[in-house]
Write an enzyme that holds these catalytic residues in place. Structure first.
Site, PDB file in Angstrom:
ATOM      1  N   ARG A   1       0.815  -1.209   0.000  1.00  0.00           N
ATOM      2  CA  ARG A   1       0.000   0.000   0.000  1.00  0.00           C
ATOM      3  C   ARG A   1       0.852   1.263   0.000  1.00  0.00           C
ATOM      4  O   ARG A   1       0.480   2.277  -0.598  1.00  0.00           O
ATOM      5  CB  ARG A   1      -0.952  -0.037   1.204  1.00  0.00           C
TER       6      ARG A   1
ATOM      7  N   GLY B   1      -1.652 -11.283  -5.031  1.00  0.00           N
ATOM      8  CA  GLY B   1      -3.076 -10.989  -5.139  1.00  0.00           C
ATOM      9  C   GLY B   1      -3.414  -9.600  -4.639  1.00  0.00           C
ATOM     10  O   GLY B   1      -4.287  -8.925  -5.199  1.00  0.00           O
TER      11      GLY B   1
ATOM     12  N   ARG C   1      -6.887 -17.526  -9.127  1.00  0.00           N
ATOM     13  CA  ARG C   1      -7.662 -16.963  -8.020  1.00  0.00           C
ATOM     14  C   ARG C   1      -8.811 -16.098  -8.537  1.00  0.00           C
ATOM     15  O   ARG C   1      -8.715 -15.503  -9.609  1.00  0.00           O
ATOM     16  CB  ARG C   1      -6.743 -16.147  -7.104  1.00  0.00           C
TER      17      ARG C   1
ATOM     18  N   SER D   1     -13.403  -9.295   2.741  1.00  0.00           N
ATOM     19  CA  SER D   1     -12.147  -9.262   1.987  1.00  0.00           C
ATOM     20  C   SER D   1     -11.559  -7.865   2.029  1.00  0.00           C
ATOM     21  O   SER D   1     -12.144  -6.923   1.473  1.00  0.00           O
ATOM     22  CB  SER D   1     -12.378  -9.678   0.528  1.00  0.00           C
TER      23      SER D   1
ATOM     24  N   ASP E   1      -4.383 -15.627   7.468  1.00  0.00           N
ATOM     25  CA  ASP E   1      -3.067 -16.092   7.027  1.00  0.00           C
ATOM     26  C   ASP E   1      -2.401 -17.009   8.042  1.00  0.00           C
ATOM     27  O   ASP E   1      -1.452 -17.739   7.701  1.00  0.00           O
ATOM     28  CB  ASP E   1      -2.146 -14.900   6.743  1.00  0.00           C
TER      29      ASP E   1
ATOM     30  N   LYS F   1      -6.754 -19.491  -1.865  1.00  0.00           N
ATOM     31  CA  LYS F   1      -5.476 -18.813  -1.664  1.00  0.00           C
ATOM     32  C   LYS F   1      -4.471 -19.289  -2.713  1.00  0.00           C
ATOM     33  O   LYS F   1      -4.838 -19.858  -3.738  1.00  0.00           O
ATOM     34  CB  LYS F   1      -4.982 -19.053  -0.239  1.00  0.00           C
TER      35      LYS F   1
END
Length: 430
Positions: free
Chosen positions: A24, A95, A123, A167, A315, A342
């Site tokens: 980010r 992703g 995915r 998500s 995770d 995943k």
């Protein structure tokens, strides 16, 4: 490679910068006016893909040190294909990069294509295509998968969007598109997900409004970050936390770890199981909670994880399976069907891998059931299936086993944590 059994984990370590925040920082830094200095950057294959992607879109990124970047922002509408060409942007295995970048490109002028490796192309991407199409962008997939082709526009419209599945990546894609939309954009969540995007956008000057189950953003004419300090990645610290908990006599301190409460569900689960993890030196850095973890070994008891818990430790669920397998009693995970989508089908990878080293676990459609036996597993061979989280799980299983574990495709850890094995070895006492 083979990971031999250890007697304990002892010492002081720091883990690489948070991968989610590092992605980010580069992406939002690219949209800023002026330069953004990123300190503590988590360098790995995934985040290298993000650097390469923004460079391909006309952003200069300087690299004065291994963990430091300077991103020369081009403004909220300044991304473009270098030289006017539209070659596919390769997102590798990332992703996060593909989904967030799709949201950003929806509001840029031009045609863009995003692709990735075989795992990423398998995915689901229709979950971002649908809301971006509703906002007015042209987004096409191949049967719901990458490559993505995005026809950006300066006429996006803000929407109210209820996420079908919790998500953070889809939420972030919609919010980032909302920067260049006409009117407010609101995302409603079925459960709280990691909030790094909205924290960073607010720090950059965007108008962000947060409520218990939703977040809204107004269009932004200008963003500015200046400097970002990236804390240590909790997901990188988690294998060390679990290994030190399971190995008798361990005394391990992990410094400067990001402790965003939407990321640290594993600590809550381990506490329920009887783990001895102390958090100290808490502080805020750039809006993110940071602290040090002191881990002592402990005997664990079984617990259950439900859908409500899953987003805060998605995770770390493979590591939970290992902890549950050597705890006292039976544990169960439900509501985690996302694990099948995943880098691998993590429900099958975890189940097959832990069975192969002598542990008792059974797959469910949306999770697994674990029969806990408070003793070291035998060991054996465990394939990572090319998944970095499974490779780290296999390494921890090797440490706590009696005979060691041979990790198949061990190099997969480089996707998120290139120095993982060296750091693990540095604190392992045999």
């Amino acid at each position: 490679m083979k990971v031999e059994p250890a007697g304990a984990l002892v010492g002081h370590i720091a883990v690489p910068g948070d991968k989610s925040i590092s992605h980010r920082a580069v992406l939002i830094g690219a949209l800023c006016d002026g330069n953004t200095t990123v300190r503590g950057f988590g360098r790995a294959a995934d985040t290298e893909s993000t650097i390469a992607a923004v460079r391909q879109l006309g952003v200069q990124v300087d690299e004065p040190a291994i963990d430091e970047l300077v991103v020369h922002g081009v403004g909220v509408r300044g991304l473009t294909s270098v030289g006017g060409q539209t070659p596919a942007v390769d997102c590798g295995n990332a992703g996060t990069l593909m989904r967030l970048l799709a949201g950003i490109l929806a509001g840029q002028q031009g045609r863009f294509e995003l692709t990735g490796d075989d795992s990423l192309r398998s995915r689901p991407m229709d979950r971002i295509a649908e809301p971006l199409q509703r906002m007015g962008a042209g987004v096409s997939t191949i049967d719901g998968h990458a490559p993505l082709v995005i026809e950006g526009t300066d006429a996006l419209k803000g929407i109210d969007y209820a996420l079908p599945v919790a998500s953070a990546q889809v939420k972030s894609a919609v919010l980032l598109a909302g920067l260049n939309a006409d009117g407010a954009t609101t995302v409603v969540e079925p459960a709280p997900t990691r909030d790094h995007t909205e924290l960073m956008l607010a720090a950059a000057g965007a108008s962000v409004r947060r409520r218990p189950s939703s977040v809204s953003i107004e269009p932004a004419g200008r963003l500015e970050l200046g400097e970002i300090a990236v804390p240590g990645d909790f997901s990188a610290a988690a294998p060390f936390v679990v290994a030190a908990t399971l190995l008798a006599g361990s005394e391990l301190t992990i410094h400067d770890v990001g402790l965003n409460p939407r990321r640290t569900g594993l600590l809550d689960v381990l506490e329920r199981m009887g783990a001895r993890v102390t958090v100290f030196n808490r502080r805020k850095v750039g809006g993110e909670l940071v602290g040090d973890l002191e881990v002592h070994s402990a005997e664990l008891t079984a617990t259950d994880i439900t859908a409500e818990d899953v987003p805060r430790l998605v995770d770390e669920l493979p590591l939970f399976a290992l902890a549950a397998a050597v705890a006292r009693g039976d544990s169960r995970l439900t509501g985690a069907g996302e694990l099948r989508l995943k880098e691998t089908d993590r429900i099958e990878s975890v189940t097959n891998g832990l069975k192969a080293v002598g542990l008792r676990i059974r797959a469910r459609d949306d999770g697994f059931e674990v029969r806990g036996v408070p003793a070291r597993p035998t060991g054996g061979r465990m394939s990572s299936d090319g998944d970095h989280r499974i490779a780290m799980l296999a390494a921890v299983a090797g440490l706590v086993s009696r005979e060691g574990v041979e990790v198949g495709d061990a190099d997969a850890v480089a996707i998120s944590f290139p120095g993982f094995y060296d750091l693990l070895d540095s604190v392992s006492r045999r």
